[in-house]
Scaffold this active site. Structure first.
Site, PDB file in Angstrom:
ATOM      1  NE  ARG A 250      -7.005   0.482  10.466  1.00  0.00           N
ATOM      2  CZ  ARG A 250      -5.943   0.327  10.467  1.00  0.00           C
ATOM      3  NH1 ARG A 250      -4.806   1.185  10.312  1.00  0.00           N
ATOM      4  NH2 ARG A 250      -5.390  -1.006   9.601  1.00  0.00           N
TER       5      ARG A 250
ATOM      6  CE1 TYR B 247      11.204  31.845   4.260  1.00  0.00           C
ATOM      7  CE2 TYR B 247      11.692  29.639   3.894  1.00  0.00           C
ATOM      8  CZ  TYR B 247      11.480  30.858   3.394  1.00  0.00           C
ATOM      9  OH  TYR B 247      10.930  30.805   2.205  1.00  0.00           O
TER      10      TYR B 247
ATOM     11  CE  LYS C 105      -0.207  -0.219   5.036  1.00  0.00           C
ATOM     12  NZ  LYS C 105      -0.860  -0.827   6.261  1.00  0.00           N
TER      13      LYS C 105
ATOM     14  CB  CYS D  22      13.367  26.072   2.695  1.00  0.00           C
ATOM     15  SG  CYS D  22      14.554  27.136   3.735  1.00  0.00           S
ATOM     16  CG  MET D  23       8.252  23.811  -0.658  1.00  0.00           C
ATOM     17  SD  MET D  23       7.620  24.813  -1.866  1.00  0.00           S
ATOM     18  CE  MET D  23       6.116  25.324  -0.626  1.00  0.00           C
ATOM     19  CG  ASP D  24      11.424  24.185  -3.144  1.00  0.00           C
ATOM     20  OD1 ASP D  24      10.802  23.298  -3.119  1.00  0.00           O
ATOM     21  OD2 ASP D  24      11.291  25.361  -3.446  1.00  0.00           O
TER      22      ASP D  24
ATOM     23  NE  ARG E 121      -2.633  -8.017   7.365  1.00  0.00           N
ATOM     24  CZ  ARG E 121      -3.435  -8.440   8.584  1.00  0.00           C
ATOM     25  NH1 ARG E 121      -3.923  -9.685   8.512  1.00  0.00           N
ATOM     26  NH2 ARG E 121      -3.446  -7.406   9.352  1.00  0.00           N
TER      27      ARG E 121
ATOM     28  CG  HIS F  98      -4.030  -4.437  11.501  1.00  0.00           C
ATOM     29  ND1 HIS F  98      -2.887  -4.982  10.992  1.00  0.00           N
ATOM     30  CD2 HIS F  98      -3.948  -3.228  11.628  1.00  0.00           C
ATOM     31  CE1 HIS F  98      -1.973  -4.026  10.792  1.00  0.00           C
ATOM     32  NE2 HIS F  98      -2.721  -2.898  11.239  1.00  0.00           N
TER      33      HIS F  98
HETATM   34  C1  LIG Z   1      -0.038  -1.569   7.036  1.00  0.00           C
HETATM   35  C2  LIG Z   1      -0.688  -2.935   7.262  1.00  0.00           C
HETATM   36  C3  LIG Z   1      -0.074  -4.104   7.386  1.00  0.00           C
HETATM   37  C4  LIG Z   1       1.372  -3.993   7.600  1.00  0.00           C
HETATM   38  O1  LIG Z   1       1.931  -3.333   8.705  1.00  0.00           O
HETATM   39  P1  LIG Z   1       3.452  -3.313   9.064  1.00  0.00           P
HETATM   40  O2  LIG Z   1       3.375  -2.557  10.435  1.00  0.00           O
HETATM   41  O3  LIG Z   1       4.181  -2.574   8.035  1.00  0.00           O
HETATM   42  O4  LIG Z   1       4.012  -4.895   9.005  1.00  0.00           O
HETATM   43  C5  LIG Z   1      -0.698  -5.147   7.885  1.00  0.00           C
HETATM   44  N1  LIG Z   1      -2.066  -5.296   7.900  1.00  0.00           N
HETATM   45  C6  LIG Z   1      -2.928  -4.200   7.648  1.00  0.00           C
HETATM   46  C7  LIG Z   1      -4.309  -4.496   7.815  1.00  0.00           C
HETATM   47  C8  LIG Z   1      -2.135  -3.236   7.543  1.00  0.00           C
HETATM   48  O5  LIG Z   1      -3.259  -1.990   7.429  1.00  0.00           O
END
Ligand SMILES: *Cc1c(COP(=O)(O)O)cnc(C)c1O
Length: 389
Positions: free
Chosen positions: A137, A272, A39, A319-321, A231, A171
């Protein structure tokens, strides 16, 4: 179009990702599937390149956060299974089916919508049921008196027309945090998850093909949670304490070059706000790297970047850049000299700690104007400029 590259760039070491993948595989054993979390553009590393690698070296599944991210991979030729962890608007169900993308089902309302849409287009949507065991969540709520209603909702979803429940997952909220209280929390989440699975499977009369829950923290610390598939995200990219303990390699090295050098007398305010004032004659290097490239501004005046003569202190506001480093006692650091922002020499974990954040935020922040240079078998195989040229 190819970038000039001599401004600021990110080197992505695909060999390191492959190495990390194989090390994690060794740890989980031959009977556990591997889902690579890609992701957010593979945490800033480039989801297409990372997914191509994972497909080539035999990973089992990919996960993304949205339908757009999933379709980006399909359009670019990725064939392996992809799970969308987050919300997809119901209007996209036909496309998910068309592109063979698996969707998380997180509650009754979504199950109803997705089922109706799948039936309407005459297809079957592959889904993984998400269980909320304490992350609070997404997912069917199953804790604290919601066990029976949770199980009932999940069984219902599994039996809906148009849906094919291939998997079930949850999760962990604190699997990466040490301490007895956190361990207990994770163990409770896991126990609840397996209790839910047992109850659902009993009602259904068959088993889920893929049960999964282990993120980075759990892969590193809780082997009993591997079930059918792990995962990990962060671990695959080689950051954080667990990666270090497992001897994994950081995949990204951010680099920039000194663009200009100035020598200021004592008493000169830099950048700045003038939060840094020289106390002696000071040689300052200006770097073409700022918060628009992904440098967190809260690191202003607080960190060092790595030159060929060692760490150089960042001076004044980012700064930005651009930003400025102190190279007073580094005579060989010249215009054009390379500076490592993070990587093998300047640990991203330390930078993240100084910024009071996690390494995830630093790699995700690398912006699209930073070209990515991909290494495979020690050689540059691609230079990707992400600007619209
Ligand atoms: C992002 C995510 C992971 C991976 O998490 P890590 O801490 O990077 O291993 C696994 N499962 C779900 C549902 C996530 O959103």
């Amino acid at each position: 179009m190819e970038s000039t590259l001599r401004r600021t760039w990110a080197e992505i070491n695909l060999d390191a990702i492959e190495y990390n993948y194989r090390k994690i595989r060794e740890k989980i054993g031959p009977n556990v599937k591997f889902l690579g979390v890609v992701k957010a553009d593979a945490y800033g590393h480039g989801s297409i390149q990372v997914s191509q690698l994972l497909e080539e070296i035999g990973a089992d599944y990919l996960a993304v956060s949205s339908a757009d991210e999933a379709l980006e991979l399909r359009v670019n030729g990725i064939k392996m299974p992809i799970l969308i962890l987050g919300h997809t608007p119901k209007e996209q169900v036909a496309r998910l089916i068309e592109y063979n993308v698996t969707q998380a089902i997180t509650c009754k309302a979504k199950a109803d919508e997705y089922s109706a849409e799948a039936v309407k287009c005459g297809g079957k949507l592959k889904v993984h049921i998400k269980v909320d065991t304490g992350m609070s969540r997404l997912g069917y709520l199953c804790d604290n008196g919601y066990f029976d209603t949770g199980v009932k909702g999940i069984v219902e979803a599994c039996n809906m027309p148009g849906l094919e429940a291939e998997g079930i997952f949850t999760h962990f909220a604190v699997s990466d945090e040490l301490g007895e209280k956190n361990d207990k929390y994770t163990q409770h989440q896991f126990q609840l998850f397996t209790d839910v699975i047992d109850a659902v499977e009993k009602e259904l009369g068959h088993k889920f093909e893929i049960r999964h829950c282990a993120n980075t923290g759990a892969v590193a610390r809780f082997p009993e949670t591997y079930l059918d598939m792990v995962r990990p995200g962060l671990l695959l990219y080689g950051y954080g304490d667990f990666a270090k303990e497992m001897g994994l390699k950081p995949a990204m090295t951010m680099k920039t070059t000194v663009s200009t050098i100035k020598i200021y007398p004592a008493g000169t305010a830099i950048s700045y706000g003038g939060i840094f004032v020289t106390d002696k004659t000071t040689r300052i290097g200006v770097l073409p790297y700022g918060y628009a490239d992904g440098f967190l501004r809260c690191l202003s005046n607080k960190c060092s970047l790595y030159t060929k003569e060692g760490p150089a202190k960042l001076r004044g506001k980012i700064c930005m850049d651009m930003c400025m480093i102190d190279i007073t006692d580094m005579p060989t650091v010249d215009v054009g000299s390379e500076v490592e922002i993070f990587g093998e020499k300047n640990s991203i974990d330390e930078l993240a700690a100084i910024a009071d954040t996690i390494p995830y935020e630093l790699t995700c922040a690398v912006s699209k104007r930073v070209p990515r240079v991909y290494y495979r078998n020690g050689e540059v195989i691609e230079k990707e400029l992400m600007l619209r040229m």
